[in-house]
Design an enzyme around this catalytic site. Sequence first.
Site, short mmCIF file in Angstrom:
data_model
loop_
_atom_site.label_atom_id
_atom_site.label_comp_id
_atom_site.label_asym_id
_atom_site.label_seq_id
_atom_site.Cartn_x
_atom_site.Cartn_y
_atom_site.Cartn_z
N LEU A 80 0.82 -1.20 0.00
CA LEU A 80 0.00 0.00 0.00
C LEU A 80 0.86 1.26 0.00
CD1 LEU A 80 -2.66 -1.01 2.69
CD2 LEU A 80 -2.62 -1.57 0.24
N CYS A 81 0.33 2.29 -0.60
CA CYS A 81 1.03 3.58 -0.61
C CYS A 81 0.66 4.34 0.66
CB CYS A 81 0.63 4.37 -1.86
SG CYS A 81 1.71 5.77 -2.17
N MET A 82 1.00 3.72 1.79
CA MET A 82 0.70 4.26 3.11
C MET A 82 1.86 3.93 4.03
SD MET A 82 -2.49 5.53 3.05
CE MET A 82 -3.10 5.45 4.73
#
Length: 444
Positions: free
Chosen positions: A366-368
């Site tokens: 995830l881009c988190m």
Amino acid sequence: MYEKPTINRVDFAMASKYGSPLKTQKVRSEIDGVSVHDLVNKYGSPLFVFSERIIEEKYHEFKNAFTSRYPEVEFWWSYKTNYLDAICKIYHKLGSKAEVVSEFEYEKARRLGIEGKNIIFNGPYKPKDALKKAVEEGAKIHIDHWYEINDLEEIAEELGIEIPVAIRCNMDTGVYPQWSRFGFNIDNGEAYDAVKRIYEGKKLYLTGLHSHIGTFMLSANAYANETKKLIELKNKIEKDFGYEIEYIDVGGGFASKNRLKGVYQAPEVIVPSADEYAEAITNAIFETNKGKLPKLYLETGRALIDEAGFLLTTVFAAKRMPDGKKSYIVDAGVNLLYTAFWYNFEIALDKRYEGLNEPSQINGPLCMNIDVISENIMLPPLKRGSVLSIWPVGAYNVTQSMQFIRYRPRIILIDKNSNTHLIKEADDLNYIVEKEIIPDYLKG
């Protein structure tokens, strides 16, 4: 691929009787006789895997612990823990009834063929129409608050019947923080007042008492305290109002062999056994009860399913962090493992790897920045395509998983003969957008 060498400080205090952290590797190359590589090749990665063998073993472990000590025990499968149809079917086949906390879960249990009389309807939010349907179908209603008493009395008047009910209670059991949000408090007299209100209303009658004192409870003694208070309330209610309390429901919350963050002892050391939980609860009944023994209900979820669940994930890339720690990017993230925020899972390799372990972390896709499966783990050099198995993940991760950035993956069951069965297909774009509607003015 060339990688610039780095120097990392290694704390040898981490060494144990199992050897140096530089060399120790946990390996799981198969699950119930099926190669993890064969599973990933056939069904894709990431992949949730459930073991029917472990499900049955854990169920019988808890059932034997309680039924060997108490004459009438009933298990009610906690749907919120894992409501996959195939998983619920296994527990119902083993003898569990259904415990639900929403109209959605109630409908799911009915869809699976469970009669209303074999469903406990719990939870703080029961819409009146769902409550009425549950009453009409004979479900066991556990009242959570005063408004629900009013709703049920109105339903009783509409249907022209007297409705059997139980109340949910909360109390101080010596474990903090207390789960005081749900039900009526025993210690300050609120639970007794609720029973008095039911008695005086003449539209409902009390048949059971329920409490659920928390989750991942590491104290068997807390259950002894809970049970003693429920039985003391039962004794007083029967004496003062003439009710016969048919059952007490001590809820669930029994811990699995998972590792809570911030707890450094091994689960084998700090997690009570099924026998310890059963001994605490049943002894408290025998020591406190007056009159006829009530049935004992258990809403066991986590302890039965957690250790039966695995998540297979594949290494996609690796990078060196500014602090020198190695980061491995895998294809499973916190979108699938919401409980990673509370537990340090056991993470095993698909084979033994050459090279020394070094401080590493495992990040999802995830881009988190919060997408961290393991923040501190000693791992050897891993290549793209290496398969990791994360365990135990059977409780709550499937029900709390979300479609966020990545599609949710397939889920399979391995039966007792080592045959694999697809029990949930992966999400795809059609599934995600099926309920979406584009207004006419945005079309074209």
